[in-house]
Design a protein around this motif. Structure first.
Motif, PDB file in Angstrom:
ATOM      1  N   ARG A   1     -13.000 -10.247 -50.720  1.00 52.03           N
ATOM      2  CA  ARG A   1     -12.739  -8.941 -51.349  1.00 52.03           C
ATOM      3  C   ARG A   1     -11.264  -8.560 -51.195  1.00 52.03           C
ATOM      4  O   ARG A   1     -10.647  -8.015 -52.107  1.00 52.03           O
ATOM      5  CB  ARG A   1     -13.647  -7.878 -50.732  1.00 52.03           C
ATOM      6  N   PHE A   2     -10.715  -8.886 -50.030  1.00 50.44           N
ATOM      7  CA  PHE A   2      -9.296  -8.635 -49.776  1.00 50.44           C
ATOM      8  C   PHE A   2      -8.413  -9.461 -50.714  1.00 50.44           C
ATOM      9  O   PHE A   2      -7.414  -8.958 -51.247  1.00 50.44           O
ATOM     10  CB  PHE A   2      -8.987  -8.958 -48.314  1.00 50.44           C
ATOM     11  N   VAL A   3      -8.745 -10.726 -50.925  1.00 47.26           N
ATOM     12  CA  VAL A   3      -7.973 -11.569 -51.841  1.00 47.26           C
ATOM     13  C   VAL A   3      -7.961 -10.953 -53.232  1.00 47.26           C
ATOM     14  O   VAL A   3      -6.916 -10.892 -53.900  1.00 47.26           O
ATOM     15  CB  VAL A   3      -8.546 -13.004 -51.885  1.00 47.26           C
ATOM     16  N   SER A   4      -9.111 -10.482 -53.682  1.00 42.15           N
ATOM     17  CA  SER A   4      -9.191  -9.844 -54.992  1.00 42.15           C
ATOM     18  C   SER A   4      -8.312  -8.601 -55.054  1.00 42.15           C
ATOM     19  O   SER A   4      -7.568  -8.394 -56.022  1.00 42.15           O
ATOM     20  CB  SER A   4     -10.647  -9.488 -55.313  1.00 42.15           C
ATOM     21  N   GLU A   5      -8.397  -7.776 -54.028  1.00 45.50           N
ATOM     22  CA  GLU A   5      -7.565  -6.561 -53.978  1.00 45.50           C
ATOM     23  C   GLU A   5      -6.086  -6.921 -54.048  1.00 45.50           C
ATOM     24  O   GLU A   5      -5.303  -6.263 -54.752  1.00 45.50           O
ATOM     25  CB  GLU A   5      -7.852  -5.781 -52.691  1.00 45.50           C
ATOM     26  N   SER A   6      -5.688  -7.976 -53.334  1.00 47.62           N
ATOM     27  CA  SER A   6      -4.281  -8.379 -53.310  1.00 47.62           C
ATOM     28  C   SER A   6      -3.817  -8.826 -54.685  1.00 47.62           C
ATOM     29  O   SER A   6      -2.719  -8.459 -55.140  1.00 47.62           O
ATOM     30  CB  SER A   6      -4.085  -9.514 -52.294  1.00 47.62           C
ATOM     31  N   ALA A   7      -4.639  -9.637 -55.366  1.00 54.68           N
ATOM     32  CA  ALA A   7      -4.272 -10.140 -56.686  1.00 54.68           C
ATOM     33  C   ALA A   7      -4.191  -9.009 -57.707  1.00 54.68           C
ATOM     34  O   ALA A   7      -3.272  -8.960 -58.530  1.00 54.68           O
ATOM     35  CB  ALA A   7      -5.281 -11.189 -57.138  1.00 54.68           C
ATOM     36  N   ILE A   8      -5.156  -8.095 -57.667  1.00 53.08           N
ATOM     37  CA  ILE A   8      -5.155  -6.969 -58.606  1.00 53.08           C
ATOM     38  C   ILE A   8      -3.931  -6.093 -58.373  1.00 53.08           C
ATOM     39  O   ILE A   8      -3.275  -5.636 -59.324  1.00 53.08           O
ATOM     40  CB  ILE A   8      -6.455  -6.153 -58.473  1.00 53.08           C
ATOM     41  N   SER A   9      -3.604  -5.845 -57.116  1.00 46.38           N
ATOM     42  CA  SER A   9      -2.429  -5.031 -56.792  1.00 46.38           C
ATOM     43  C   SER A   9      -1.154  -5.676 -57.319  1.00 46.38           C
ATOM     44  O   SER A   9      -0.271  -4.991 -57.873  1.00 46.38           O
ATOM     45  CB  SER A   9      -2.348  -4.841 -55.274  1.00 46.38           C
ATOM     46  N   PHE A  10      -1.032  -6.991 -57.172  1.00 41.02           N
ATOM     47  CA  PHE A  10       0.136  -7.725 -57.668  1.00 41.02           C
ATOM     48  C   PHE A  10       0.223  -7.636 -59.191  1.00 41.02           C
ATOM     49  O   PHE A  10       1.306  -7.422 -59.756  1.00 41.02           O
ATOM     50  CB  PHE A  10       0.033  -9.182 -57.220  1.00 41.02           C
ATOM     51  N   CYS A  11      -0.907  -7.775 -59.856  1.00 40.07           N
ATOM     52  CA  CYS A  11      -0.942  -7.664 -61.319  1.00 40.07           C
ATOM     53  C   CYS A  11      -0.610  -6.248 -61.775  1.00 40.07           C
ATOM     54  O   CYS A  11       0.177  -6.047 -62.704  1.00 40.07           O
ATOM     55  CB  CYS A  11      -2.337  -8.076 -61.814  1.00 40.07           C
ATOM     56  N   ARG A  12      -1.182  -5.260 -61.107  1.00 45.55           N
ATOM     57  CA  ARG A  12      -0.955  -3.861 -61.484  1.00 45.55           C
ATOM     58  C   ARG A  12       0.496  -3.459 -61.271  1.00 45.55           C
ATOM     59  O   ARG A  12       1.060  -2.691 -62.061  1.00 45.55           O
ATOM     60  CB  ARG A  12      -1.899  -2.961 -60.682  1.00 45.55           C
ATOM     61  N   MET A  13       1.124  -3.975 -60.220  1.00 46.84           N
ATOM     62  CA  MET A  13       2.540  -3.689 -59.975  1.00 46.84           C
ATOM     63  C   MET A  13       3.383  -4.123 -61.171  1.00 46.84           C
ATOM     64  O   MET A  13       4.250  -3.377 -61.657  1.00 46.84           O
ATOM     65  CB  MET A  13       2.990  -4.409 -58.699  1.00 46.84           C
ATOM     66  N   GLN A  14       3.119  -5.312 -61.691  1.00 51.60           N
ATOM     67  CA  GLN A  14       3.879  -5.801 -62.835  1.00 51.60           C
ATOM     68  C   GLN A  14       3.556  -5.006 -64.097  1.00 51.60           C
ATOM     69  O   GLN A  14       4.451  -4.675 -64.891  1.00 51.60           O
ATOM     70  CB  GLN A  14       3.584  -7.281 -63.047  1.00 51.60           C
ATOM     71  N   SER A  15       2.287  -4.710 -64.274  1.00 51.68           N
ATOM     72  CA  SER A  15       1.875  -3.958 -65.455  1.00 51.68           C
ATOM     73  C   SER A  15       2.544  -2.585 -65.498  1.00 51.68           C
ATOM     74  O   SER A  15       3.013  -2.132 -66.554  1.00 51.68           O
ATOM     75  CB  SER A  15       0.350  -3.797 -65.456  1.00 51.68           C
ATOM     76  N   ASP A  16       2.591  -1.913 -64.347  1.00 50.38           N
ATOM     77  CA  ASP A  16       3.208  -0.585 -64.287  1.00 50.38           C
ATOM     78  C   ASP A  16       4.684  -0.646 -64.683  1.00 50.38           C
ATOM     79  O   ASP A  16       5.203   0.262 -65.360  1.00 50.38           O
ATOM     80  CB  ASP A  16       3.071  -0.002 -62.882  1.00 50.38           C
ATOM     81  N   ILE A  17       5.367  -1.696 -64.273  1.00 48.88           N
ATOM     82  CA  ILE A  17       6.784  -1.850 -64.633  1.00 48.88           C
ATOM     83  C   ILE A  17       6.930  -2.079 -66.134  1.00 48.88           C
ATOM     84  O   ILE A  17       7.752  -1.438 -66.808  1.00 48.88           O
ATOM     85  CB  ILE A  17       7.411  -3.014 -63.842  1.00 48.88           C
ATOM     86  N   ILE A  18       6.141  -2.995 -66.676  1.00 47.95           N
ATOM     87  CA  ILE A  18       6.259  -3.332 -68.097  1.00 47.95           C
ATOM     88  C   ILE A  18       5.983  -2.119 -68.975  1.00 47.95           C
ATOM     89  O   ILE A  18       6.648  -1.915 -70.004  1.00 47.95           O
ATOM     90  CB  ILE A  18       5.310  -4.494 -68.444  1.00 47.95           C
ATOM     91  N   ARG A  19       5.028  -1.283 -68.576  1.00 45.91           N
ATOM     92  CA  ARG A  19       4.673  -0.116 -69.403  1.00 45.91           C
ATOM     93  C   ARG A  19       5.842   0.853 -69.568  1.00 45.91           C
ATOM     94  O   ARG A  19       5.891   1.626 -70.526  1.00 45.91           O
ATOM     95  CB  ARG A  19       3.463   0.604 -68.807  1.00 45.91           C
ATOM     96  N   ARG A  20       6.778   0.820 -68.640  1.00 41.92           N
ATOM     97  CA  ARG A  20       7.940   1.710 -68.761  1.00 41.92           C
ATOM     98  C   ARG A  20       8.885   1.269 -69.872  1.00 41.92           C
ATOM     99  O   ARG A  20       9.728   2.057 -70.326  1.00 41.92           O
ATOM    100  CB  ARG A  20       8.690   1.770 -67.432  1.00 41.92           C
ATOM    101  N   TYR A  21       8.755   0.008 -70.306  1.00 42.21           N
ATOM    102  CA  TYR A  21       9.702  -0.534 -71.280  1.00 42.21           C
ATOM    103  C   TYR A  21       9.049  -0.994 -72.587  1.00 42.21           C
ATOM    104  O   TYR A  21       9.735  -1.093 -73.613  1.00 42.21           O
ATOM    105  CB  TYR A  21      10.440  -1.737 -70.660  1.00 42.21           C
ATOM    106  N   ALA A  22       7.764  -1.294 -72.570  1.00 43.31           N
ATOM    107  CA  ALA A  22       7.116  -1.872 -73.748  1.00 43.31           C
ATOM    108  C   ALA A  22       7.117  -0.914 -74.924  1.00 43.31           C
ATOM    109  O   ALA A  22       6.972   0.306 -74.760  1.00 43.31           O
ATOM    110  CB  ALA A  22       5.684  -2.285 -73.407  1.00 43.31           C
ATOM    111  N   LYS A  23       7.261  -1.458 -76.112  1.00 37.70           N
ATOM    112  CA  LYS A  23       7.208  -0.663 -77.335  1.00 37.70           C
ATOM    113  C   LYS A  23       5.774  -0.194 -77.586  1.00 37.70           C
ATOM    114  O   LYS A  23       4.817  -0.869 -77.197  1.00 37.70           O
ATOM    115  CB  LYS A  23       7.691  -1.485 -78.535  1.00 37.70           C
ATOM    116  N   PRO A  24       5.606   0.947 -78.261  1.00 37.55           N
ATOM    117  CA  PRO A  24       4.244   1.389 -78.611  1.00 37.55           C
ATOM    118  C   PRO A  24       3.523   0.304 -79.413  1.00 37.55           C
ATOM    119  O   PRO A  24       4.085  -0.280 -80.339  1.00 37.55           O
ATOM    120  CB  PRO A  24       4.489   2.638 -79.462  1.00 37.55           C
TER     121      PRO A  24
END
Length: 684
Positions: free
Chosen positions: A224-247
């Motif tokens: 469960r911890f491994v899953s949490e770690s992977a999701i957190s890593f993915c979400r970190m990148q997603s949050d950054i990209i959303r600041r720049y991605a075009k609509p």
């Protein structure tokens, strides 16, 4: 309740994976023009190219991809940009060895492969966030860029992490969840074999032990911890990209892999989900194609059904286009003529609205020199390219089918607690693998389409009610919330079928001190009197159901009725429990529950589907041989029947009602020949 996906493709379309860093610039423009001529309009780039933007720490240059995007823009090619975090560069791993993942015994995985990092290193999180911000900040505004892929195949290659950073992060995860060591010791059964902890520094991720056997409850928590770690890593990148991605631009990643809650990752970080489909794995030289009795590459329909559970209208980021293999493993024959098209249509039939082939041209360098693309090393046109051209012609005729739903006749419930518990518990794993394989086989061979259905404490009745029948093969771990939901499903008219070992455990994987099926016993009206594996000396143990002898699989629960309204449908026909109940039925409210004491076999599943009235639901419209798969998608109240022939030989199908062949637009009825590896798409 699941969140709806944020993005869907408006038309069915084709793409390919392209690596401009692997080829001389003089090839770029010609490659893109040849792609367009074949019907390819989208490419994925960049997911292994960190050094092309940051060749040395803190030194950033954008010239390489600026040059390529200029060529792509002139060609009118759409681009999906990958973040490059799956392969940190040599300067990074040399200076910061803490970012490297480790084996269970603590030995580090070194630079030279891929996915050699860990998610929890603070240094790697910082440097990954920076490179993602540089990629997105510079390239997201480019008119050719339409989407982003985060990392590459998260949890592929390795789905366990044993670095020092993971040890530290795991301790913090457990502190947050359990609060005190006393509670952790109690709930995870650490008293067994004197494993109780007195200081947090004594707690580790699983480590090398005799037989590599660690406390199963702590190991389940670790997954469960491994899953949490992977999701957190993915979400970190997603949050950054959303600041720049075009609509309108989308964020995705390509999967799916183990020890990862893909449903949560989809809901929390992605707009759409993509999958990498390689049916030719079924023919790798180390595989036994006879063992799967003709289902071989059809197993990828099983995988695609799981993808559809995560994201109903998904994409394929990597679709088989040639033989697979590295220089170190996975040797396999080339796809036969027609199979590249067949496998792409397999993806579309199961819900894919975008299919991107891996790769455009076979690489001449590195580990994947035998992972063949559409073109071979010589760069000449070939039969695979001709298949893509022909496939595109078919896709153009059916492009408006994008967004069509997949019609399943029944569902198979899955939850991550039990999937991960099966990774900890070999008893559970043996049952899980056997039954899932056989349920899928029964679905395929009897042309009864199925879905996988995610079950969690957040699942609501509305997500289950569309299925008249649900199988929950071996739900060892049950919660009160899920048991109550299943009871509601039955009371409101559903038919629930549960198998052996149901209700054996609670959420930590501890066995409960009450008769199975545990929390479902009140619903089934039964208890398990005794249980056993079926040993080699026992032979096949069958149950007698309406005069038919049906194999009850590799494990048997011996059932006992505790309520008078329980009906015994079948009894064991051999072994020391001959005559004891093997299959029971109970009516509850408007529905019913079947309690099966065995593991599921294709013959038993077919009999259950027949009994519940859902076997071969399209037999009045079409008659198919076992060599063909039937998939049905629906849009605007029109049904589209995909018939896929996985045999090298021509098969005869019989249309009992007039249909329209959407490729030729001709009306067809009666007998119809389908060539080897051929596909028909028929509008009903």
């Amino acid at each position: 309740m699941r969140k709806p996906q944020n993005f869907q493709w408006s038309t069915i379309s084709l793409g390919t994976c392209y690596y401009p860093e692997h080829w001389d610039k003089s090839l770029w423009a010609d490659d893109l023009e040849r792609m367009k001529a074949a019907g390819i309009r989208t490419i994925r780039i960049g997911e292994f190219a960190w050094s092309k933007v940051e060749p040395r720490e803190g030194e950033f240059t954008y010239e390489f991809f600026d040059s390529f995007l200029e060529v792509a823009c002139k060609a009118g090619m759409k681009v999906i940009f990958g973040t490059p975090t799956a392969t940190p560069p040599a300067w990074l791993t040399e200076k910061y060895p803490e970012v490297l993942n480790c084996r269970m015994d603590g030995v580090k995985y070194r630079h030279g492969m891929r996915r050699h990092y860990n998610y929890n290193s603070p240094v790697y999180q910082k440097l990954s966030a920076r490179i993602v911000e540089k990629f997105a900040g510079h390239y997201a505004s480019h008119p050719s860029v339409i989407g982003w892929q985060i990392d590459n195949e998260i949890n592929c290659e390795v789905d366990v992490f044993y670095s020092e950073s993971d040890i530290v992060a795991f301790r913090e995860y457990l502190k947050k969840k359990y609060g005190t060591l006393e509670k952790l010791n109690q709930e995870l059964g650490m008293v067994f074999w004197n494993q109780e902890y007195t200081e947090w520094d004594e707690v580790y991720v699983p480590r090398t032990t005799i037989h590599d056997s660690s406390n199963p409850h702590l190991t389940l928590e670790y997954y469960r911890f491994v899953s949490e770690s992977a999701i957190s890593f993915c979400r970190m990148q997603s949050d950054i990209i959303r600041r720049y991605a075009k609509p309108g631009d989308f964020i995705t990643t390509n999967g799916m892999f183990n020890h990862l809650d893909n449903h949560r990752m989809m809901d929390e970080a992605l707009d759409v989900y993509t999958y990498d489909s390689y049916p030719n794995f079924a023919y790798c030289l180390e595989e036994d194609p006879i063992h799967s009795k003709g289902l071989n590459d059809r197993k990828w329909s099983n995988h695609l059904s799981r993808v559809r559970s995560v994201c109903p209208h998904f994409g394929i980021m990597e679709q088989q286009s040639g033989a697979n293999g590295w220089n170190t493993r996975m040797e396999a024959p080339a796809p036969k003529p027609g199979q590249v098209t067949l496998w792409a249509m397999q993806s579309i039939a199961h819900g894919a609205d975008f299919v991107s082939f891996f790769r455009w041209r076979t690489c001449t360098i590195g580990t994947e020199i035998y992972w063949h693309g559409i073109l071979d090393y010589d760069n000449r046109d070939n039969r695979k390219l001709r298949e893509i051209v022909g496939l595109n012609q078919t896709v153009q005729r059916m492009k408006d089918l994008a967004g069509a739903g997949y019609l399943a006749s029944f569902g198979v419930l899955e939850d991550y607690d039990n999937l991960w518990d099966a990774d900890v518990d070999v008893w559970h794993s043996r049952l899980e693998k056997a039954s899932k394989k056989e349920i899928f086989a029964a679905s395929q061979l009897n042309h009864t389409p199925m879905d996988y259905v995610a079950l969690s404490d957040d699942t609501e009745y509305e997500e289950l009610k569309k299925y008249p029948v649900l199988f929950y093969p071996h739900g060892l771990i049950l919660t009160k919330r899920r048991a109550a939901l299943l009871k509601m499903y039955v009371e409101k008219g559903g038919c629930l079928i549960v198998g052996a070992r149901t209700g054996q455990k609670e959420t930590h994987g501890r066995c409960v001190m009450e008769p199975m099926p545990g929390l479902l016993s009140e619903l089934t009206g039964t208890v398990v009197e005794e249980f056993t594996f079926v040993g080699a000396v026992d032979g096949t143990v069958c149950m007698d159901w309406k005069g038919s002898k049906l194999d009850t699989g590799i494990f048997n629960d011996i059932l006992e009725n505790v309520d008078e309204d329980v009906k015994v449908l079948a009894r064991y026909a051999s072994n020391y429990y001959e005559g004891k109940p093997a299959l029971t039925e109970r009516t509850v409210g408007k529905g019913r529950v079947l309690h099966f004491g065995g593991t599921f076999t294709r013959e038993a599943v077919a009999a259950m589907l027949q009994y519940t009235g859902i076997l071969s639901p399209y037999h009045d419209q079409i008659e198919l041989p076992a060599e063909c798969e039937l998939c049905v998608r629906e849009k605007d109240e029109k049904k589209y029947l995909f018939v896929l022939n996985y045999s090298a030989n021509e098969q005869t199908i019989v249309l009992k009602k007039e249909m329209t062949d959407i490729v030729s637009e001709a009306k067809v009825v009666g007998k119809m020949g389908l060539k080897g590896y051929g596909v028909a798409v028929l509008r009903l």
